[in-house]
Design an enzyme around this catalytic site. Structure first.
Site, PDB file in Angstrom:
ATOM      1  N   HIS A  28       0.822  -1.216   0.000  1.00 38.87           N
ATOM      2  CA  HIS A  28       0.000   0.000   0.000  1.00 38.87           C
ATOM      3  C   HIS A  28       0.857   1.268   0.000  1.00 38.87           C
ATOM      4  O   HIS A  28       0.334   2.355  -0.223  1.00 38.87           O
ATOM      5  CB  HIS A  28      -0.877  -0.015   1.258  1.00 38.87           C
ATOM      6  CG  HIS A  28      -2.310   0.363   1.025  1.00 38.87           C
ATOM      7  ND1 HIS A  28      -2.924   0.398  -0.215  1.00 38.87           N
ATOM      8  CD2 HIS A  28      -3.284   0.732   1.908  1.00 38.87           C
ATOM      9  CE1 HIS A  28      -4.192   0.759  -0.070  1.00 38.87           C
ATOM     10  NE2 HIS A  28      -4.438   0.970   1.191  1.00 38.87           N
ATOM     11  N   ASN A  81      -6.717   6.335   4.479  1.00 33.68           N
ATOM     12  CA  ASN A  81      -8.156   6.563   4.321  1.00 33.68           C
ATOM     13  C   ASN A  81      -8.556   8.017   4.482  1.00 33.68           C
ATOM     14  O   ASN A  81      -9.690   8.387   4.168  1.00 33.68           O
ATOM     15  CB  ASN A  81      -8.936   5.722   5.348  1.00 33.68           C
ATOM     16  CG  ASN A  81      -8.761   4.233   5.123  1.00 33.68           C
ATOM     17  OD1 ASN A  81      -7.993   3.802   4.272  1.00 33.68           O
ATOM     18  ND2 ASN A  81      -9.468   3.448   5.908  1.00 33.68           N
ATOM     19  N   ASP A 106      -0.974   2.353  -5.375  1.00 35.11           N
ATOM     20  CA  ASP A 106      -1.023   0.924  -5.674  1.00 35.11           C
ATOM     21  C   ASP A 106      -2.348   0.576  -6.337  1.00 35.11           C
ATOM     22  O   ASP A 106      -3.369   1.218  -6.079  1.00 35.11           O
ATOM     23  CB  ASP A 106      -0.840   0.114  -4.385  1.00 35.11           C
ATOM     24  CG  ASP A 106      -1.892   0.446  -3.331  1.00 35.11           C
ATOM     25  OD1 ASP A 106      -1.980   1.626  -2.925  1.00 35.11           O
ATOM     26  OD2 ASP A 106      -2.637  -0.461  -2.923  1.00 35.11           O
ATOM     27  N   ASN A 127      -9.257   3.198  -0.839  1.00 39.29           N
ATOM     28  CA  ASN A 127      -9.736   4.184   0.130  1.00 39.29           C
ATOM     29  C   ASN A 127      -8.991   5.508   0.054  1.00 39.29           C
ATOM     30  O   ASN A 127      -9.548   6.564   0.374  1.00 39.29           O
ATOM     31  CB  ASN A 127      -9.654   3.610   1.541  1.00 39.29           C
ATOM     32  CG  ASN A 127     -10.703   2.551   1.785  1.00 39.29           C
ATOM     33  OD1 ASN A 127     -11.807   2.616   1.243  1.00 39.29           O
ATOM     34  ND2 ASN A 127     -10.379   1.544   2.576  1.00 39.29           N
TER      35      ASN A 127
END
Length: 200
Positions: A28, A81, A106, A127
């Protein structure tokens, strides 16, 4: 700082990731890896932004002289997020139009190491993109770095928060370098040429 207008606004190059050493090599966090490399290339070091929960590097990218571009490299420090808030704050501060924002992130639906560049579109369940689009709208550039799908029945959330595997790490530096090249090409030559050169 001089008053910035949209005509001479910098490019915001945003790498998405999570702050802290525990996340540093997660799939991520590949956006952070790419902007870290870009910072090295322009000889800059990240420092805490005064106007947002983020780390930034200001500098110039491209050939010396009138062909170079003023850039602000950004790593939101709010966790993935909630990336939209810090990026919008910096966009407002530097008065950057959406078409001068590039987000490196990603992407599950692309094979490992492959790149796809585009402008606009949905968030595909990501997110970080969801937060950015909610804060600013969808019409920013994306450099999508493929990480592939999780094996077997591994939950997506677990997969993206795991480190790249030893096999993947053997090629990771090469792929991160190529993604940084794609960002530079996008600024220098425009989206279509960058897509033709780097989309795979």
């Amino acid at each position: 700082m001089d008053v910035t207008t949209p005509a001479n606004a910098p490019w915001l190059i945003v790498g998405l990731g999570n702050p802290g050493p525990g996340y540093a090599m997660n799939r991520h966090n590949v956006g952070f890896m790419v902007v870290d490399l870009l910072a090295d290339r322009i000889g800059g070091r990240f420092k805490r932004a005064t106007k947002a929960q983020a780390q930034v590097v200001e500098g110039r990218m491209g050939p010396v002289g009138p062909g170079s571009h003023r850039v602000v490299l950004v790593k939101p420090m709010s966790y993935m997020n909630l990336s939209g808030g810090p990026v919008k704050a910096l966009r407002d501060f530097y008065k950057v139009p959406l078409d001068r924002i590039v987000v490196v992130h990603d992407e599950l639906d692309i094979g490992y190491g492959a790149l796809r560049l585009k402008r606009g579109g949905g968030d595909n369940g990501h997110n970080g993109l969801k937060s950015l689009t909610k804060a600013m709208g969808p019409d920013y550039h994306r450099v999508r770095f493929g990480i592939g799908r999780p094996p077997g029945r591994m939950p997506v959330a677990d997969y993206v928060l795991k480190d790249f595997s030893p096999a993947e790490r053997k090629e990771l530096d090469y792929f991160v370098d190529r993604a940084a090249d794609a960002v530079e090409c996008l600024l220098a030559e425009g989206l279509e040429r960058a897509q033709n050169a780097y989309n795979s």
